[in-house]
Enzyme design. Structure first.
Site, PDB file in Angstrom:
ATOM      1  N   ASP A  98       0.690  -1.017   0.276  1.00 58.37           N
ATOM      2  CA  ASP A  98      -0.261  -0.106   0.325  1.00 58.37           C
ATOM      3  C   ASP A  98       1.151   1.351   0.234  1.00 58.37           C
ATOM      4  O   ASP A  98       2.063   1.500   0.763  1.00 58.37           O
ATOM      5  CB  ASP A  98      -0.800  -0.425   1.295  1.00 58.37           C
ATOM      6  N   ASP A 202      -2.783   5.154  -2.075  1.00 57.78           N
ATOM      7  CA  ASP A 202      -3.922   5.256  -1.762  1.00 57.78           C
ATOM      8  C   ASP A 202      -4.417   6.601  -1.897  1.00 57.78           C
ATOM      9  O   ASP A 202      -3.637   7.494  -2.227  1.00 57.78           O
ATOM     10  CB  ASP A 202      -3.495   5.218   0.028  1.00 57.78           C
ATOM     11  N   GLU A 249      -6.583   3.978  -6.369  1.00 61.04           N
ATOM     12  CA  GLU A 249      -7.683   4.212  -4.623  1.00 61.04           C
ATOM     13  C   GLU A 249      -8.306   5.727  -5.898  1.00 61.04           C
ATOM     14  O   GLU A 249      -7.878   6.560  -5.264  1.00 61.04           O
ATOM     15  CB  GLU A 249      -7.326   4.428  -3.495  1.00 61.04           C
ATOM     16  N   HIS A 319     -11.247  -3.614   2.657  1.00 60.49           N
ATOM     17  CA  HIS A 319     -11.259  -2.762   4.477  1.00 60.49           C
ATOM     18  C   HIS A 319     -11.752  -1.551   4.864  1.00 60.49           C
ATOM     19  O   HIS A 319     -11.846  -1.352   6.116  1.00 60.49           O
ATOM     20  CB  HIS A 319      -9.568  -2.761   4.369  1.00 60.49           C
ATOM     21  N   ASP A 320     -12.757  -1.004   3.824  1.00 60.04           N
ATOM     22  CA  ASP A 320     -13.211   0.178   3.896  1.00 60.04           C
ATOM     23  C   ASP A 320     -15.158   0.001   4.146  1.00 60.04           C
ATOM     24  O   ASP A 320     -15.554   0.519   4.582  1.00 60.04           O
ATOM     25  CB  ASP A 320     -12.809   1.719   3.048  1.00 60.04           C
TER      26      ASP A 320
HETATM   27  O1  ISL Z   1     -13.575   5.228   3.672  1.00 64.27           O
HETATM   28  C1  ISL Z   1     -14.741   5.813   2.776  1.00 64.27           C
HETATM   29  C2  ISL Z   1     -15.417   6.669   3.538  1.00 64.27           C
HETATM   30  O2  ISL Z   1     -16.507   5.319   4.804  1.00 64.27           O
HETATM   31  C3  ISL Z   1     -13.433   6.749   2.323  1.00 64.27           C
HETATM   32  O3  ISL Z   1     -14.409   7.468   2.424  1.00 64.27           O
HETATM   33  C4  ISL Z   1     -12.183   6.818   2.679  1.00 64.27           C
HETATM   34  O4  ISL Z   1     -11.576   7.022   3.924  1.00 64.27           O
HETATM   35  C5  ISL Z   1     -11.843   6.759   1.240  1.00 64.27           C
HETATM   36  O5  ISL Z   1     -11.660   6.040  -0.088  1.00 64.27           O
HETATM   37  C6  ISL Z   1     -10.044   6.914   1.590  1.00 64.27           C
HETATM   38  O6  ISL Z   1      -9.672   5.454   1.647  1.00 64.27           O
HETATM   39  C7  ISL Z   1      -8.312   5.316   2.178  1.00 64.27           C
HETATM   40  O7  ISL Z   1      -7.224   6.574   2.980  1.00 64.27           O
HETATM   41  C8  ISL Z   1      -7.728   6.406   4.252  1.00 64.27           C
HETATM   42  C9  ISL Z   1      -8.130   5.215   5.047  1.00 64.27           C
HETATM   43  O8  ISL Z   1      -8.502   5.520   5.940  1.00 64.27           O
HETATM   44  C10 ISL Z   1      -9.062   4.145   4.016  1.00 64.27           C
HETATM   45  O9  ISL Z   1      -8.586   3.017   5.158  1.00 64.27           O
HETATM   46  C11 ISL Z   1      -8.028   3.974   2.538  1.00 64.27           C
HETATM   47  O10 ISL Z   1      -8.710   2.731   2.160  1.00 64.27           O
HETATM   48  C12 ISL Z   1      -6.713   7.774   4.404  1.00 64.27           C
HETATM   49  O11 ISL Z   1      -5.636   6.667   4.407  1.00 64.27           O
END
Ligand code: ISL
Ligand code: CA
Length: 552
Positions: A98, A202, A249, A319-320
């Site tokens: 990542d 990310d 992402e 994971h989100d």
């Molecule tokens: O998870 C979300 C809403 O529930 C999204 O808005 C998410 O925060 C967004 O897709 C970005 O995600 C990524 O960056 C974030 C991190 O918290 C997430 O786990 C990651 O996948 C910040 O680094």
């Protein structure tokens, strides 16, 4: 040089904190992952995407990095990491790391220096702006942070605001500074030299901010003004020099933009994760199965039409996101059947397929209570709601929302067995184990022929045999308006795969055009003993799925 190996690949995402704890401290770790490589090999995945395992104060579970070249001590050592990648490679599994470079942790050395003042070597590594208003204490614009509050934090030490699109412990890097861009290339090359096969980047769409941040609309930071220039230079200085997969992402992306920035002639991203099919719907209905299948299909089928020069990534979980069951398919007595039907609907689409840990077991959302949440997003929302005078009215709504959408649902420990704590740890797990682990676990599914796990294994081995068609074949929606069944055909030359997946708890029919009813359909995969006969109106049992090979 790029071989584009990823176009054939299925990637398994590991959230290290929740995968396997080898030393009983309640936190998953790298040695735990290494111990499960035989499991991954038997599953048949081609690569692993590991969520961040770098040094981090864990404000956002590793998405706040304080040293890009060090392993988080809770997860192990660099020697453990080296053993892990060697063992993955010995087993023919690639490793995607990542890359979190929109922001760092506020405990990163760069930020610690940067906040000291305006004339040190790191002063311009972050996005600092003077405040507005008479006392200069009003933020430059109204952007909100993803985890609540303003996206600007005032720093007394420096007398300025810094931008943080996520938590205030995640300051955004200033990509307009060439030194920052060089640092990122160096970090990538450091890991490539250690053998990694690619990066999941990310929130990479957010890195280029608009020139004038004062009063800027938030949308102006999605694929901002210098985005292509910065990413192309990074590809030249790093990504294109190795045989990589670069998956971005792409929060906030739309279809046309996605086609543009994944076009292979552009040398930007190999592929990206869009969010359209996982958009949240209001929590007003009683049903946990919140998604309207027609909309779900419309979105997914459209993304299958990305131009030839672009390449899709397909996924239902990460994971989100909450678990795909009960989100997209019925739970309860139909859970296993649903899980298999979703699997079939996913794995035959065009694109690199991503499977999130536990998805291959049909793991589900957890029955969290208010005090069980650990994710910064949920914890901040609960705290903010509690502090408002209307808390008594608002809290039940928030809890209902979190029950459906909290990011913690995906992060409950992996369910390995029926042993205490699902065999994840001998200690106290950092996040509640889903109490359904005695029913849903890998050990129980391992040798049961009709388990979800064995269905995945079978589906993945069939995918391997048919990979040319799955990679290069056309995508043809079948009965696209059908409210209960997701159906499509893939075709290459005179060979066709016909995929029919009911995601409904009711008996359903699906219309099959004559061209697919040639009489020589051979069943490749199904989730029930009985397979339907292909007719103009083909009947499927609740959540039944079938994959037929036709012709060739
Ligand atoms: O998870 C979300 C809403 O529930 C999204 O808005 C998410 O925060 C967004 O897709 C970005 O995600 C990524 O960056 C974030 C991190 O918290 C997430 O786990 C990651 O996948 C910040 O680094
Ligand atoms: Ca551990």
């Amino acid at each position: 040089m790029k071989s584009r190996w990823y176009q054939n690949a299925v990637v398994y995402q590991i959230y290290p904190r929740s995968f396997c704890d080898s030393n009983g401290d309640g936190i998953g770790d790298l040695n735990g992952i290494t111990s499960k490589i035989p499991y991954l090999k038997a599953l048949g995945v081609d690569a692993v995407w590991l969520s961040p395992c770098y040094a981090s104060p864990n404000d956002d579970n590793g998405y706040d990095i304080s040293d890009y070249r060090a392993i988080m001590p809770e997860f192990g050592t660099m020697a453990d990491w080296e053993r892990m990648i060697a063992a993955l490679h010995e087993n023919g599994i690639r490793l995607i790391m990542d890359l979190v470079v929109n922001h760092t942790s506020d405990e990163h050395r760069w930020f610690v220096e940067s906040k000291k003042g305006r004339d040190n070597p790191y002063s311009d590594y972050y996005i600092w702006r003077d405040g507005t208003g008479a006392d200069h204490r009003t933020p430059p614009n109204k952007w909100g942070a993803c985890f609540g509050g303003s996206a600007w934090e005032y720093c007394e030490e420096r007398g300025q605001f810094y931008l943080h699109l996520f938590s205030k412990k995640q300051p955004d890097l200033n990509w307009d500074n060439p030194k920052v861009r060089q640092e990122v290339a160096d970090i990538c090359n450091f890991w490539f030299e250690k053998g990694v096969d690619g990066f999941r980047c990310d929130v990479i769409t957010y890195i280029s901010k608009p020139e004038n941040l004062y009063g800027a609309p938030f949308s102006s930071t999605v694929v901002g003004p210098n985005w292509k220039k910065y990413i192309r230079a990074l590809a030249e200085a790093s990504w294109d020099r190795y045989d990589t997969l670069i998956v971005g992402e792409a929060t906030g992306i739309d279809f046309d933009r996605a086609a543009e920035i994944t076009d292979e002639r552009e040398h930007l991203l190999d592929t990206l994760f869009h969010y359209e099919h996982v958009a949240q719907v209001p929590v007003c209905r009683h049903s946990q199965q919140s998604t309207n299948l027609r909309r779900f299909k419309r979105v997914l089928f459209r993304w299958q039409t990305l131009p030839q020069a672009s390449w899709p990534a397909v996924y239902y979980e990460n994971h989100d996101q909450p678990r795909s069951i009960p989100r997209f398919a019925p739970s309860g007595a139909l859970r296993e059947r649903s899980a298999k039907s979703l699997t079939a609907s996913l794995l035959f689409q065009r694109g690199t397929a991503f499977v999130y840990q536990g998805q291959e077991l049909g793991m589900t959302n957890a029955p969290f209570r208010e005090e069980d949440y650990r994710d910064i997003q949920a914890v901040n929302q609960i705290r903010a709601t509690r502090s408002r005078p209307s808390a008594r009215l608002e809290m039940p709504f928030l809890l209902r929302y979190l029950r459906r959408y909290s990011r913690d649902h995906a992060r409950t420990p992996m369910q390995w067995s029926g042993a205490p704590n699902a065999g994840f740890t001998t200690g106290n797990p950092w996040l509640m184990v889903n109490p359904n682990y005695p029913q849903i676990n890998a050990a129980e599914q391992q040798d049961r022929d009709d388990s979800v796990l064995n269905f995945y294994r079978r589906a993945l081995s069939i995918r391997r045999v048919w990979i040319d068609l799955i990679r290069d074949g056309s995508f043809e929606p079948v009965d696209p308006k059908n409210k209960n069944v997701m159906a499509y055909a893939r075709r290459l030359g005179d060979r066709t795969l016909l995929v029919l997946c009911s995601l409904s708890p009711k008996k359903s029919s699906v219309r099959i055009p004559a061209e697919y009813r040639t009489g020589d359909a051979k069943l490749l995969l199904g989730n029930l003993e009985q397979s339907p006969v292909l007719r103009e109106k083909t009947m499927l049992a609740p959540c039944q799925c079938v994959v037929f090979a036709i012709g060739g």
